[in-house]
Design a protein around this motif. Structure first.
Motif, mmCIF file in Angstrom:
data_model
loop_
_atom_site.group_PDB
_atom_site.id
_atom_site.type_symbol
_atom_site.label_atom_id
_atom_site.label_comp_id
_atom_site.label_asym_id
_atom_site.label_seq_id
_atom_site.Cartn_x
_atom_site.Cartn_y
_atom_site.Cartn_z
ATOM 1 N N PRO A 36 0.825 -1.208 0.000
ATOM 2 C CA PRO A 36 0.000 0.000 0.000
ATOM 3 C C PRO A 36 0.860 1.258 0.000
ATOM 4 O O PRO A 36 2.019 1.236 0.409
ATOM 5 C CB PRO A 36 -0.773 -0.108 1.315
ATOM 6 C CG PRO A 36 0.139 -0.885 2.213
ATOM 7 C CD PRO A 36 0.833 -1.872 1.311
ATOM 8 N N ASP A 37 0.284 2.347 -0.478
ATOM 9 C CA ASP A 37 0.910 3.650 -0.317
ATOM 10 C C ASP A 37 0.493 4.136 1.066
ATOM 11 O O ASP A 37 -0.523 4.816 1.234
ATOM 12 C CB ASP A 37 0.413 4.608 -1.414
ATOM 13 C CG ASP A 37 1.108 5.966 -1.362
ATOM 14 O OD1 ASP A 37 1.574 6.345 -0.270
ATOM 15 O OD2 ASP A 37 1.160 6.635 -2.389
ATOM 16 N N HIS A 96 -6.319 4.659 10.361
ATOM 17 C CA HIS A 96 -5.368 5.774 10.331
ATOM 18 C C HIS A 96 -4.136 5.452 11.182
ATOM 19 O O HIS A 96 -2.991 5.686 10.757
ATOM 20 C CB HIS A 96 -6.034 7.056 10.831
ATOM 21 C CG HIS A 96 -5.086 8.211 10.921
ATOM 22 N ND1 HIS A 96 -4.497 8.597 12.103
ATOM 23 C CD2 HIS A 96 -4.582 9.037 9.966
ATOM 24 C CE1 HIS A 96 -3.695 9.619 11.875
ATOM 25 N NE2 HIS A 96 -3.730 9.913 10.594
ATOM 26 N N ALA A 97 -4.359 4.919 12.368
ATOM 27 C CA ALA A 97 -3.230 4.574 13.240
ATOM 28 C C ALA A 97 -2.349 3.517 12.583
ATOM 29 O O ALA A 97 -1.109 3.585 12.658
ATOM 30 C CB ALA A 97 -3.747 4.086 14.590
ATOM 31 N N HIS A 98 -2.972 2.535 11.935
ATOM 32 C CA HIS A 98 -2.213 1.473 11.281
ATOM 33 C C HIS A 98 -1.317 2.038 10.183
ATOM 34 O O HIS A 98 -0.108 1.734 10.123
ATOM 35 C CB HIS A 98 -3.172 0.439 10.690
ATOM 36 C CG HIS A 98 -2.491 -0.604 9.852
ATOM 37 N ND1 HIS A 98 -1.892 -1.720 10.391
ATOM 38 C CD2 HIS A 98 -2.292 -0.685 8.505
ATOM 39 C CE1 HIS A 98 -1.355 -2.453 9.418
ATOM 40 N NE2 HIS A 98 -1.592 -1.846 8.267
ATOM 41 N N ASP A 104 5.483 5.856 9.024
ATOM 42 C CA ASP A 104 6.593 6.315 9.861
ATOM 43 C C ASP A 104 7.793 5.369 9.798
ATOM 44 O O ASP A 104 8.943 5.798 9.906
ATOM 45 C CB ASP A 104 6.138 6.470 11.312
ATOM 46 C CG ASP A 104 5.213 7.659 11.506
ATOM 47 O OD1 ASP A 104 5.164 8.520 10.610
ATOM 48 O OD2 ASP A 104 4.525 7.711 12.544
ATOM 49 N N THR A 105 7.503 4.079 9.633
ATOM 50 C CA THR A 105 8.588 3.091 9.609
ATOM 51 C C THR A 105 8.975 2.681 8.199
ATOM 52 O O THR A 105 9.852 1.838 8.014
ATOM 53 C CB THR A 105 8.174 1.826 10.396
ATOM 54 O OG1 THR A 105 6.988 1.264 9.800
ATOM 55 C CG2 THR A 105 7.896 2.164 11.845
#
Length: 204
Positions: A36-37, A96-98, A104-105
């Motif tokens: 995914p983007d 959203h959190a996922h 971020d990683t």
């Protein structure tokens, strides 16, 4: 329906449908095993949760409460929509959190089935929710609420229950629109915004 508040709700719905189309494009890519983007998904879901929940849905909740007072026969439909608001918010925040963590990683792994299933449920629920509002509620609001109701609700809520979000929301949407168009990530929203100029999933 020419009431400005109704027109604003409908304009928001058009934006949400366009972004759901892009989510759908990403979902089907995930089904095919593509990564995914995550950054794009994070940002779309931020728009759909942060702005839609704090402004659009907050205003709708007030309208729906007044409609139920004026027209008790609408209670069952409005209760369903209220529950859907709650589920849309919960699913959106989880997604959203996922994708924020993935972005971020810089994780490039393929989709996990749980996330795919949740995204599919979110898209289907949101689309059905918008369809119900457009076909079963907005006309009833326009026909039932009085001029005094609209004046009280719009003034008291300052349109979106958090007017400070409106310029930020517009800027964020325009940035998403331009980014999706440049990167070819699904739905390119044309000048009309009611039509997707290029979205194979929508045009199928």
């Amino acid at each position: 329906m020419t009431l400005p508040a109704i027109q604003r709700l409908q304009a928001d719905h058009v934006r949400y449908e366009a972004l759901l189309c892009t989510l759908d494009h990403q979902f089907h890519a995930g089904e095919l095993g593509e990564s995914p983007d995550a950054a794009l998904l994070r940002d779309i879901l931020h728009y759909l949760t942060h702005h839609a929940e704090r402004a659009h849905h907050a205003f709708e909740d007030r309208l729906f409460a007044r409609l139920e007072q004026r027209d008790p026969s609408s209670s069952e439909t409005l209760a369903l929509l209220h529950e859907e608001h709650r589920r849309i918010e919960r699913y959106g925040e989880e997604l959203h959190a996922h994708f924020a963590r993935r972005a971020d990683t810089a994780t490039m792994d393929a989709w996990d089935p749980t996330t795919l299933n949740l995204l599919q449920a979110y898209i289907e629920l949101y689309r059905g929710h918008l369809h119900c509002e457009e076909t079963r509620v907005l006309e009833r609001l326009a026909a039932t609420l009085t001029g005094g109701d609209w004046l009280e609700l719009v003034t008291g809520c300052d349109w979106g229950c958090d007017a400070s979000l409106l310029p930020e929301a517009d800027a964020e949407y325009q940035a998403l629109k331009a980014r999706i168009a440049v990167e070819g990530r699904g739905c390119w929203m044309g000048d009309d915004e009611r039509a997707a100029d290029s979205c194979p999933l929508c045009q199928a």
